[in-house]
Write a protein that holds these residues in place. Structure first.
Motif, short mmCIF file in Angstrom:
data_model
loop_
_atom_site.label_atom_id
_atom_site.label_comp_id
_atom_site.label_asym_id
_atom_site.label_seq_id
_atom_site.Cartn_x
_atom_site.Cartn_y
_atom_site.Cartn_z
N GLN A 114 -6.19 1.38 10.55
CA GLN A 114 -5.16 0.62 9.86
C GLN A 114 -5.24 -0.84 10.29
O GLN A 114 -5.40 -1.15 11.47
N ASP A 142 -8.44 9.94 4.84
CA ASP A 142 -7.76 11.18 5.25
C ASP A 142 -8.65 12.40 5.10
O ASP A 142 -8.31 13.38 4.45
N GLY A 153 0.19 5.55 -1.06
CA GLY A 153 0.89 6.25 0.02
C GLY A 153 0.88 5.53 1.34
O GLY A 153 1.80 5.67 2.13
N ASN A 154 -0.18 4.76 1.63
CA ASN A 154 -0.18 4.02 2.89
C ASN A 154 -0.72 2.60 2.76
O ASN A 154 -0.85 1.91 3.75
N GLU A 157 -0.29 -1.31 1.19
CA GLU A 157 0.71 -2.23 0.66
C GLU A 157 0.08 -3.61 0.50
O GLU A 157 -0.74 -4.01 1.31
#
Length: 176
Positions: free
Chosen positions: A29, A48, A77-78, A80
């Protein structure tokens, strides 16, 4: 694909100032702030423990070229991304923590923490007021004021961070 992320990506164009959170080339991330260097590109990538559809965006300094060191993969979902105002970079510094005035003897030091200065970081990714204190284990805690010492970030004195003075007047008092 995720509608909110799809709408956010569709409204952006190259040259806009953005803040993006997604994954880097290693799948870690990452948050990047800067200019969108190219139009977002739909891509399929590993995510994932499988493959997933998302968008590849390049975020960096205004004149930078799109390359692997400034890309962020956004997955529904993750991921932005948002348009943000340009920062006044004249107040920000990218230096080791030691240059904030921090030492084992420093007391009452407050700074505005802008995030860890990663290799590809061209500007701060956050703006958080923190108290800096030595924790006697060779590490420094950057804690949120008025939270009973809740640690926001922890690092060594040589760690390079983005930071700005908390105010026009120095707030550090050093015991001699």
């Amino acid at each position: 694909m995720h509608t909110d992320l799809e709408i956010a990506v569709a409204t952006l164009s190259a040259g806009e100032h953005v803040h993006a959170t997604g994954v880097d080339t290693r799948g870690h991330q990452v948050t990047r702030a800067g200019y969108l260097l190219a139009a977002p590109e739909p891509k399929t990538g590993q995510h994932d423990n499988g493959s997933g559809e998302g968008w590849l965006v390049h975020v960096g300094a205004r004149e930078a070229a799109p390359e692997r060191s400034n890309w962020v993969m956004l997955y529904p979902g993750n991921g932005e991304i948002a348009r943000t105002p340009e920062l006044d970079m004249s107040r920000w510094r990218k230096t080791p923590l030691t240059e904030t005035g921090a030492s084992a003897r420093t007391r009452n030091l407050q700074i505005v923490f802008g995030g860890k200065a990663l290799r590809g970081a061209v500007e701060p990714t956050e703006e958080t007021l923190v108290d800096v204190s030595y924790n006697t284990e060779g590490l420094y805690n950057l804690s949120l004021p008025d939270t009973g010492g809740a640690t926001h970030f922890q690092c060594r004195l040589g760690t390079t961070i983005w930071w700005a003075p908390a105010s026009a007047t120095p707030s550090a008092e050093t015991d001699v």
